[in-house]
Scaffold this motif. Structure first.
Motif, PDB file in Angstrom:
ATOM      1  N   VAL B  28      46.366  31.761  37.319  1.00 43.05           N
ATOM      2  CA  VAL B  28      46.975  32.174  38.716  1.00 43.05           C
ATOM      3  C   VAL B  28      45.893  31.983  39.769  1.00 43.05           C
ATOM      4  O   VAL B  28      46.595  31.278  40.866  1.00 43.05           O
ATOM      5  CB  VAL B  28      47.347  33.816  38.717  1.00 43.05           C
ATOM      6  N   ARG B  29      44.844  32.020  39.506  1.00 42.07           N
ATOM      7  CA  ARG B  29      43.968  31.833  40.810  1.00 42.07           C
ATOM      8  C   ARG B  29      43.686  30.056  41.098  1.00 42.07           C
ATOM      9  O   ARG B  29      43.573  29.914  42.236  1.00 42.07           O
ATOM     10  CB  ARG B  29      42.377  32.303  40.208  1.00 42.07           C
ATOM     11  N   VAL B  30      44.071  29.518  40.119  1.00 44.71           N
ATOM     12  CA  VAL B  30      44.153  27.935  40.627  1.00 44.71           C
ATOM     13  C   VAL B  30      45.573  27.407  40.652  1.00 44.71           C
ATOM     14  O   VAL B  30      45.741  26.276  40.793  1.00 44.71           O
ATOM     15  CB  VAL B  30      43.263  27.223  39.399  1.00 44.71           C
ATOM     16  N   GLY B  31      46.405  28.472  40.881  1.00 41.50           N
ATOM     17  CA  GLY B  31      47.653  28.034  41.336  1.00 41.50           C
ATOM     18  C   GLY B  31      48.914  27.816  40.021  1.00 41.50           C
ATOM     19  O   GLY B  31      49.690  27.215  40.332  1.00 41.50           O
ATOM     20  N   GLU B  33      51.106  29.998  38.535  1.00 41.48           N
ATOM     21  CA  GLU B  33      51.757  31.351  38.212  1.00 41.48           C
ATOM     22  C   GLU B  33      52.205  31.605  37.065  1.00 41.48           C
ATOM     23  O   GLU B  33      52.768  31.075  36.324  1.00 41.48           O
ATOM     24  CB  GLU B  33      52.795  31.371  39.574  1.00 41.48           C
ATOM     25  N   THR B 177      53.776  23.722  39.388  1.00 42.34           N
ATOM     26  CA  THR B 177      54.629  23.309  40.614  1.00 42.34           C
ATOM     27  C   THR B 177      54.822  21.840  40.378  1.00 42.34           C
ATOM     28  O   THR B 177      54.236  21.136  39.867  1.00 42.34           O
ATOM     29  CB  THR B 177      53.397  23.682  41.947  1.00 42.34           C
ATOM     30  N   ASP B 179      53.880  19.203  42.401  1.00 47.23           N
ATOM     31  CA  ASP B 179      52.978  18.297  42.443  1.00 47.23           C
ATOM     32  C   ASP B 179      51.929  18.017  41.322  1.00 47.23           C
ATOM     33  O   ASP B 179      51.082  17.088  41.378  1.00 47.23           O
ATOM     34  CB  ASP B 179      52.039  18.836  43.796  1.00 47.23           C
ATOM     35  N   VAL B 437      40.381  25.030  56.558  1.00 44.87           N
ATOM     36  CA  VAL B 437      40.547  26.538  56.049  1.00 44.87           C
ATOM     37  C   VAL B 437      39.827  27.346  56.661  1.00 44.87           C
ATOM     38  O   VAL B 437      40.298  28.867  56.611  1.00 44.87           O
ATOM     39  CB  VAL B 437      40.027  26.229  54.540  1.00 44.87           C
ATOM     40  N   VAL B 484      41.676  18.848  50.670  1.00 38.79           N
ATOM     41  CA  VAL B 484      41.270  20.331  51.331  1.00 38.79           C
ATOM     42  C   VAL B 484      41.812  21.497  50.313  1.00 38.79           C
ATOM     43  O   VAL B 484      41.054  22.162  50.052  1.00 38.79           O
ATOM     44  CB  VAL B 484      41.798  20.318  52.373  1.00 38.79           C
ATOM     45  N   GLU B 485      43.234  21.090  49.942  1.00 41.73           N
ATOM     46  CA  GLU B 485      43.640  22.078  49.090  1.00 41.73           C
ATOM     47  C   GLU B 485      42.990  22.448  47.631  1.00 41.73           C
ATOM     48  O   GLU B 485      42.649  23.401  47.329  1.00 41.73           O
ATOM     49  CB  GLU B 485      44.850  21.974  48.657  1.00 41.73           C
ATOM     50  N   TYR B 493      40.922  30.927  47.074  1.00 40.43           N
ATOM     51  CA  TYR B 493      41.727  31.506  48.265  1.00 40.43           C
ATOM     52  C   TYR B 493      41.361  32.652  48.711  1.00 40.43           C
ATOM     53  O   TYR B 493      41.489  33.063  49.851  1.00 40.43           O
ATOM     54  CB  TYR B 493      43.182  31.352  48.020  1.00 40.43           C
ATOM     55  N   ILE B 496      39.054  33.152  51.709  1.00 36.69           N
ATOM     56  CA  ILE B 496      39.473  32.739  53.138  1.00 36.69           C
ATOM     57  C   ILE B 496      39.605  34.042  53.944  1.00 36.69           C
ATOM     58  O   ILE B 496      40.360  35.059  53.688  1.00 36.69           O
ATOM     59  CB  ILE B 496      40.931  32.086  53.250  1.00 36.69           C
ATOM     60  N   PRO B 497      38.953  34.131  55.135  1.00 36.87           N
ATOM     61  CA  PRO B 497      39.061  35.224  56.115  1.00 36.87           C
ATOM     62  C   PRO B 497      40.242  35.645  56.816  1.00 36.87           C
ATOM     63  O   PRO B 497      41.019  34.585  56.669  1.00 36.87           O
ATOM     64  CB  PRO B 497      37.860  34.946  57.048  1.00 36.87           C
TER      65      PRO B 497
END
Lengths: 366, 847
Positions: B28-31, B33, B177, B179, B437, B484-485, B493, B496-497
Motif C-alpha cells: 500500500v505504501r508504494v501505491g 492498494e 492502477t 499506469d 512536493v 517526482v511521483e 507520502y 509530506i507536511p
C-alpha cells in the motif's frame, strides 16, 4: 337646589348630624369590605357612593346651611365621601387582582403535548453536507464553482488528460449521450469544472465544486448511479503537495472535527501527477486497536475519502495555463460517502428514496 | 492482481514470519492498494489418517453412514485409532485421508469437537476439498493418494497436512492502477515490495537467452497503418519446441500457483504460457506448428476478414485490428495481443509448438479489445504497457518449461524481429521534487530513488539537471512530474507536511448559490421536505403527465447506455420524477406529505455534436465555443408536490388539506424570499388541472415580464395515472429566472409612522372575472395612498345573482407625511371602485 336661608339651623338637619354621617360612613365601609365580587361592588358603589346614597344626599343639604355652618359640615361630609371612594378603589383593585388570578387559572391550557400543526419540513442531508463542505472551503478563501451534469466528453475526459484509448477512460463506467458520437456524457466526476474554471478564470485560482455526478452502477447499499462529489482545485505559483495535504486536513477538521487528519497513499489519476488516494483517520475507533475490529473502517484505522494530486501538466496546457509558472493541486471526494461516515448512514438507498422520515432525523443544520 | 505469497518469495526476500497482512501494508505504501487477503481459515490439527475399518451403517432417515476407525498416529495423543462418523462413500479401508481432530477449525469458524452422532462418538472429521476451502469439489472426501499423486507416497498417519495441502499459503490481492502495467506480474510486484521494504530482489527475467539467429521460423512485421505513428508490433520473438507430450499433467506446484493467482489450469501448453505471463508480465501465445504453413505475418485486418476466436465467437475484423496471420495460407491466426483463433489452437495431440512472445502497441490492443468487447489477461497487460525488453526472456522461460515438463526439444533457432525505438530520456531538474512536493529532498536522495527504481542517470552540463532514462518496464515515466511521483512515493507520502495555503480571498458564495439555499430553507420552514430523485425518465412518463404530443418538454436528451431501457431520457422538468418520491412516502404510510427538489433539468440543443479534440493542448477558441454550445441548456429548477393535510388535525380542532392555494402560496413565498414580485395568471398546462393552475410571472429588473413557472392542482387523470392521492398539488419553477430577477440591490424607502386607515369594499363581478383582475383595477384606481390590499372574502350564493360572485377587499391607506382625513380615504376608495367598475363591470354591493 334651594335658595340661601340664613335662618336655617344646620344642626337641625338630620342628614348632617355628625353621628348620622359617621353611621353612613361605617355602613358604607362595611358594605365595601363585604363585597365579594366586582358585581357586588358595583351595587355597593351605587348604594353608598351613588347619587342617591346617604352621603350624597347629605352633601346636597350643605348648600342650605348658613355660611357659618357650611365649612364644618362640608369638611365632615367631604372626608366621609373621600373615605368611601378610597375604600371602593382599594376594594376594586383587590377584586380585580382576584378576578385576574382566577381567570388565569381558568384559562390554563395543557401545552405539554403539542404536535406540529404545520410541521417543519427538512433539508436533505446530502445537499446540507455539500453546503457545509463548501462553507469550509469558502472559509479558507476559496470560491464555489459549478458546471453542467450533461457535459462535453472533451471536458470530462480529454481536458483532464484521459486519452481516448487509455484504460482509465474505460474504467469510468460512463453514461454516453445518444448518439454515441454526440461528444456528450453525463459527467463521471466534478473534475470537468476544473478545466472550465481554468479556461474561464485563469490562474491563480482556488475553487471548490460541489455537484452531481453519474456512473453506470446499479443502486445497492454502497453504490448509486447518481451521486455527489466535491472537487477542489488550486492553481497558483509555488503550490506543493504539502498545501494539498494542509487543505485536506482543514476540510477534514471542518467536517469531522478535531483530530481527524488525512493520509495520502500513492495512486494514479490521469489528471494529477503525482497522484494520491486520501484516507481519513477513522472517527469511530481513531485507529486505536480494539478487541473486535472497528465496523466503520474494518480495523485498519483509516477510511477512504477520495482522490487527489498535483494537477497534471497536460490539464494546465489544455486550459492555456503555463505549467512552468503555475503549479496546482486538485482533490475530489464523495458527498454521500461523507454523510454515511459522518452521520452513520449504513445504506445508500436511504439517501436516494426520498422518505421524509429519513430527513426528519436531521435538523436544518447538519 | 492476485499475488501468491509463496511465489513472491521466490523473487524477493520475505522475512521468515511474514504475513499476507504485512505484505499488503508494505505494498500500500508504494501505491498498490489492498483489495483482499486470501488465505486458508483452517487451523489444525489436520493430519494424515489411514482408514483401518469401515462399517456401513444404514440409518432410519434413509442415509447410510460410514463408521470408521482411523489411524492418526500419535496425533491424538493416545496412538489409538480414532472413531469417526463419515457421510461420504468414495473411499475404502486402507485409504489415506485428511482428518481434522477435535480442537481444529474449518473455514467459517466451524470448530471441531468430539460429539455424539448416529449412535457413536465421532472424534473428528474426514474432510472434503470444499470443507477445507480447497475447491468446490464436494463429491466426496479427499483420498490423499488421488489428490496428491506421487507426493502421497511418503505420507504417514499422524503427519501434519496443513503445509502439504497448501493450507498455510496466503494470497495478497492488490489493485494495480492503469499506469503500472508492470505490476500485473510477480516480477513487478516483487520489485515494488523491494522498493517498499528494501528486501533483496531477484529479477526472474535475469535468464541467459541465446542470441537471435537467422534460420528461425520466418516472421514478417508488416503494419502498413500504424496508429499515431507507432508500429502495431515492434518486436516479435518466435521459438519452436518439438517432440512434446502435451498430454502430461501440469505439475502441482505450477497449477497451485496458477490457481492462487486466479487462473484455471487448462493444459500444459496453455498453463506454461500463463505461468510465464504471471511471472514476467509478458503475454505469450502457443501455436500448433503443424497447423501453420508460415511465415508469420503481423498486419492490419483487411475488409470483411473474420476470425473465430478461442471463445467460440466469429468476429468480423476492423481495418484497425492488428492480426497475427499465417502468410502461407493467408489465414488469420490471432487478434494480436488479445486472443488467439481456434484454427491454430494447441491440442493434446500437438507435438510441435511455436511460442510467440511479442510486443504489441498499447493503443492498438486497447482499441481492438474495446471494439470487440473482449478484455483478456493479455489485452489487459498490453494496454497498460509490457516491458519490450523482456520479450526474448519470456520466450526462453516458456521454452525451458516446455522442455522440462513436456519433454520436448528446443529448436536452436531463435527468431527475434526487433523494431524497437530507443526510449527518450527525460531532462530532469533535481530540485523539482522538493519544489513540487514540499519536502526538502537532497539531490543525493533524488538520484538514489531514481536509480533504485531502475532509471539510468546521466549528468548534464548544468549541475542541477540530469538526463533520466527510465527503465524499459516504465513507459509511464515521461516527464518531470512522473519522476517526482516516484521520488515522493519511494521516499514516502507520509513525509509530506501539512501546510494550509493562503489565497488572496474570495467573494464568498454567488447570489445564485445563496438564493438556492434560501429557497430550500424557506420551503423546509413551511413543511416541505427536500428529496433527491434520479433524473432518468421514459416517454411513457410524458404520456402519464398528459403532455401534448408537440410539447417541447417531450424533446429530451437520450442516453446511449441507460441503466434501464424504460428510462433512457434525461428529465426536462423535475415534476417528471419528483411525484415518485411522494408516492413512495404515501405507500409507506406517510399520508400527509409535501416534498420538493432543487436540481437542474436538461433541455437539449439542436442535434449538434461536441468535438473531442484530444489531450494535452488547448483547443482554439472556435472549437471551444462549439464544444460549449453543444452542451444542453441545464437550468436550475424547483418542484414541489404535496398531498394530505398541510394544517394538521389535532386536539385543537380539524386540519386542512393542502390545496391548490397552498402550492401557489408556497411558490409565491419562494419569489417573495427572493424579493421578487410575482403575478399569477390563469393557465392551462399539463400536468395541471385546467381550472386550477396559474402561471407565475416575475417582473425582471429591466422591466420585462418573465415566466417563473406554474402551480396548482394536478389533473385528476395525471394523479390517477401516477398513483398519487386525489387532489395532489404541485408546482414547477425555473430558479434561474428567479436568480436573474432578484440579482439587484434593494434601495430602501422610508416607512411611514402615520396612522393607517382601512376601508372594506364588497364588489359583485361576473364569475368569469379573475380575482387578480379586480385586485389590480382597485390597486390602479386607489392611487399612491393605498398601502396594501387584501382579498378577504369570496361569496357565491343566494344573496347575489347566480352568474356573479362577491369579492370583499380590505384596502389599507396611509400617507407618508400626515394623518389621512376621512374624506381623503373615501375619495381614494371611491376612485378604486370606479376603476374596478370601469375595467371589470364590478358593482359595489349595498351601494
Amino acid at each position: 337646589m334651594s335658595g340661601p336661608n340664613k335662618n336655617y339651623d344646620p344642626v337641625e338637619v338630620a342628614a348632617l348630624d355628625p353621628a348620622v354621617i359617621e353611621q353612613d360612613l361605617t355602613a358604607a365601609l362595611a358594605a365595601i369590605a363585604a363585597a365579594s365580587s366586582l358585581e357586588e361592588l358595583k351595587s355597593v358603589r351605587i348604594a353608598h357612593a351613588g347619587e342617591r346614597s346617604p352621603l350624597a344626599l347629605a352633601n346636597r343639604e350643605i348648600g342650605a346651611l348658613p355660611p357659618s355652618a357650611k365649612a364644618e359640615a362640608g369638611k365632615r361630609v367631604g372626608q366621609a365621601r373621600a373615605a368611601v371612594t378610597q375604600a371602593l378603589k382599594g376594594r376594586q383593585a383587590q377584586l380585580e387582582v382576584e378576578r385576574d388570578e382566577r381567570i388565569l387559572v381558568e384559562e390554563a391550557l395543557d401545552l405539554t403535548a403539542v404536535p406540529g400543526r404545520r410541521p417543519l419540513g427538512r433539508r436533505h442531508p446530502v445537499p446540507l453536507t455539500a453546503e457545509r463542505m463548501a462553507d469550509v472551503m469558502v472559509g479558507m478563501g476559496w470560491e464555489i464553482a459549478e458546471g453542467p451534469g450533461v457535459e462535453a466528453e472533451w471536458f470530462n475526459f480529454d481536458a483532464l488528460n484521459f486519452d481516448t484509448d487509455h484504460p482509465a477512460r474505460q474504467m469510468q463506467d460512463t453514461f454516453f449521450v445518444d448518439p454515441a458520437d454526440a461528444g456528450l456524457v453525463l459527467r463521471t466526476h466534478t473534475s470537468p469544472v476544473q478545466a472550465r474554471s481554468l479556461l474561464e478564470r485563469g490562474a491563480p485560482l482556488y475553487v471548490a465544486v460541489p455537484g452531481k455526478t453519474f456512473r453506470t452502477d446499479e443502486l445497492d447499499a454502497t453504490h448509486t448511479p447518481v451521486f455527489h462529489q466535491m472537487e477542489g482545485l488550486a492553481v497558483d505559483e509555488g503550490l506543493t503537495m504539502a498545501h494539498l495535504k494542509g487543505t485536506l486536513d482543514r476540510l477534514a477538521y471542518g467536517l469531522f472535527g478535531e483530530g481527524i487528519t488525512s493520509r495520502l497513499r500513492p495512486a494514479y489519476f490521469p489528471f494529477t501527477e503525482p497522484s494520491a488516494e486520501m484516507d481519513l483517520v477513522c472517527f469511530v475507533c481513531r485507529g486505536e486497536p480494539a478487541a473486535t475490529p472497528c465496523r466503520t473502517c474494518g480495523g485498519t484505522g483509516w477510511i477512504e475519502w477520495g482522490g487527489c494530486g498535483m494537477v497534471n501538466h497536460n490539464v494546465l496546457r489544455a486550459t492555456g495555463i503555463d505549467p512552468e509558472r503555475y503549479q496546482g493541486f486538485a482533490f475530489g471526494m464523495g458527498v454521500e460517502r461523507s454523510v454515511m461516515f459522518r452521520n452513520g448512514v449504513a445504506d445508500m438507498r436511504e439517501l436516494i428514496e426520498g422518505d421524509v422520515r429519513f430527513n426528519a432525523q436531521f435538523g436544518m443544520e447538519i | 492482481m492476485r499475488v501468491p505469497v509463496e511465489w513472491l518469495g521466490e523473487y524477493v526476500a520475505l522475512p521468515e514470519d511474514v504475513t499476507g497482512e504485512r505484505i499488503a501494508a508494505d505494498l500500500v505504501r508504494v501505491g498498490l492498494e489492498e483489495e483482499a487477503l486470501h488465505g486458508s481459515e483452517v487451523t489444525g490439527p489436520l493430519v494424515v489418517g489411514r482408514v483401518l475399518e469401515l462399517t456401513k451403517e444404514p440409518q432410519r432417515n434413509g442415509k447410510t453412514i460410514s463408521w470408521c476407525r482411523v489411524d492418526v498416529g500419535a496425533a491424538n495423543g493416545t496412538g489409538e485409532p480414532q472413531g469417526i462418523v463419515c457421510g461420504a462413500h468414495n473411499f475404502v479401508e486402507g485409504d489415506l485421508v485428511a482428518v481434522i481432530l477435535p480442537g481444529g477449525v474449518l473455514p467459517g469458524g466451524f470448530e471441531i469437537s468430539a460429539r455424539k452422532t448416529y449412535g457413536h462418538v465421532s472424534a473428528g472429521m474426514i474432510c472434503s476439498s470444499r470443507e477445507l476451502g480447497l475447491g468446490d469439489d464436494h463429491e466426496g472426501i479427499i483420498v490423499l493418494t488421488e489428490h496428491l499423486g506421487e507426493q502421497a507416497v511418503h505420507l504417514e498417519p499422524g503427519q501434519d497436512l496443513i503445509g502439504v495441502l497448501g493450507l498455510d499459503r496466503e494470497v495478497v490481492e492488490v489493485n494495480v492502477t492503469p499506469d503500472r502495467g508492470y505490476c500485473f506480474s510477480l516480477r513487478g510486484i516483487a520489485r515494488e515490495y523491494s522498493h517498499s521494504t528494501g528486501a533483496a530482489f531477484t529479477d526472474p527475467a535475469d535468464l541467459p537467452v541465446p542470441p537471435a539467429t537467422t534460420g528461425g521460423y520466418a516472421v514478417r512485421l508488416a503494419d502498413e497503418s500504424p496508429l499515431s505513428g507507432v508500429e502495431g508490433c515492434d518486436r516479435y520473438v518466435a521459438r519452436v519446441v518439438q517432440g512434446l507430450d502435451l498430454s502430461r499433467l501440469t505439475p502441482r506446484w505450477m497449477s497451485t500457483r496458477l490457481l492462487e493467482a486466479g487462473m484455471r489450469p487448462i493444459s500444459l501448453a496453455v498453463d506454461v504460457t500463463n505461468y510465464v505471463m504471471l511471472a514476467l508480465g509478458q503475454p505469450l501465445h502457443a501455436f500448433d506448428l503443424a497447423r501453420l504453413s508460415g511465415p508469420v505475418v503481423v498486419r492490419r485486418a483487411r475488409p470483411a476478414e473474420t476470425l473465430r476466436t478461442l471463445d467460440d465467437v466469429t468476429r468480423t475484423l476492423d481495418a484497425e485490428d492488428l492480426l497475427v496471420t499465417d502468410g502461407g495460407s493467408d489465414t488469420v491466426l490471432a487478434l494480436a495481443g488479445v486472443m488467439g483463433g481456434e484454427s491454430s489452437e494447441v491440442s493434446a495431440g500437438t507435438t510441435d509448438v511455436l511460442v510467440e512472445s511479442a510486443h504489441f502497441d498499447a493503443r492498438t490492443v486497447a482499441r481492438t479489445s474495446r471494439r470487440h468487447r473482449l478484455s483478456t489477461e493479455a489485452s489487459k497487460r498490453f494496454e497498460r504497457g509490457v516491458d519490450p525488453d523482456v520479450t526474448a526472456v519470456a520466450a526462453q522461460l516458456a521454452v525451458d518449461l516446455l522442455v522440462e515438463i513436456g519433454g520436448g526439444t528446443a529448436d536452436p533457432e531463435v527468431t527475434d524481429v526487433d523494431h524497437r525505438v530507443a526510449r527518450a530520456p527525460v531532462v530532469f531538474d533535481l530540485d523539482l521534487p522538493a519544489r513540487y512536493v514540499g519536502v526538502d529532498y537532497t539531490h543525493e536522495r533524488v538520484r538514489e530513488v531514481l536509480t533504485e527504481i531502475g532509471c539510468s542517470l546521466t549528468d548534464q552540463d548544468a549541475s542541477d539537471r540530469v538526463s533520466v532514462l527510465p527503465p524499459s518496464w516504465r513507459p509511464d515515466l515521461t516527464d518531470g512530474p512522473t519522476l517526482v511521483e516516484e521520488v515522493a512515493r519511494i521516499d514516502g507520502y507520509d513525509r509530506i507536511p501539512s501546510v494550509v495555503p493562503s489565497p488572496t480571498g474570495g467573494r464568498g458564495l454567488t447570489h445564485a448559490q445563496r438564493l438556492r439555499r434560501v429557497v430550500a430553507s424557506v420551503l423546509a420552514g413551511q413543511g416541505l421536505s427536500e428529496v433527491l430523485t434520479y433524473p432518468f425518465v421514459g416517454q411513457d412518463r410524458f404520456d402519464e403527465l398528459g403532455l401534448p404530443l408537440d410539447d417541447e418538454r417531450r424533446r429530451a436528451l437520450a442516453l446511449a447506455n441507460p441503466l434501464s431501457d424504460e428510462a433512457p431520457l434525461m428529465r426536462t422538468e423535475l415534476l417528471q420524477t419528483l411525484p415518485e418520491a411522494l408516492r413512495r412516502n404515501v405507500s409507506r404510510g406517510t399520508r400527509d406529505v409535501a416534498v420538493f427538489e432543487i436540481d437542474t433539468v436538461t433541455r437539449p440543443v439542436d442535434d449538434r455534436a461536441a468535438p473531442v479534440p484530444g489531450v494535452g493542448a488547448r483547443p482554439d477558441d472556435a472549437t471551444l465555443a462549439t464544444i460549449r454550445s453543444a452542451v444542453p441548456h441545464q437550468p436550475w429548477h424547483l418542484a414541489l408536490v404535496a398531498a394530505g393535510e398541510s394544517d394538521r388535525s389535532g386536539w385543537w380542532g380539524a386540519g386542512r388539506a393542502a390545496d391548490a392555494a397552498d402550492v401557489v402560496a408556497w411558490a409565491r413565498s419562494v419569489a417573495e424570499a427572493a424579493g421578487v414580485p410575482v403575478r399569477a395568471v390563469p393557465a392551462e398546462r399539463a400536468p395541471w388541472h385546467p381550472g386550477r393552475c396559474v402561471a407565475l410571472r416575475v417582473v425582471t429588473p429591466d422591466g420585462e415580464d418573465g415566466l417563473l413557472g406554474h402551480a396548482g392542482e394536478l389533473h385528476p387523470k395525471v394523479a390517477q395515472r401516477l398513483g398519487l392521492p386525489e387532489r395532489t398539488v404541485a408546482a414547477e419553477l425555473d430558479l434561474d429566472v428567479l436568480v436573474t430577477a432578484s440579482d439587484r440591490r434593494v434601495q430602501a424607502s422610508p416607512i411611514s409612522t402615520h396612522p393607517a386607515a382601512t376601508s372594506d369594499v364588497a364588489l359583485t363581478v361576473p364569475r368569469s372575472v379573475h380575482h387578480s383582475t379586480v385586485e389590480s383595477a382597485l390597486l390602479e384606481g386607489a392611487g399612491e395612498l393605498l398601502e396594501s390590499i387584501l382579498l378577504f372574502d369570496v361569496y357565491r350564493g343566494d344573496q347575489i345573482e347566480e352568474h356573479e360572485k362577491s369579492l370583499a377587499f380590505r384596502l389599507t391607506f396611509r400617507a407618508h407625511d400626515r394623518t389621512l382625513r376621512t374624506e381623503e380615504v373615501n375619495a381614494a376608495r371611491d376612485a378604486a371602485i370606479a376603476r374596478a367598475a370601469a375595467l371589470t363591470g364590478a358593482v359595489q354591493r349595498g351601494a
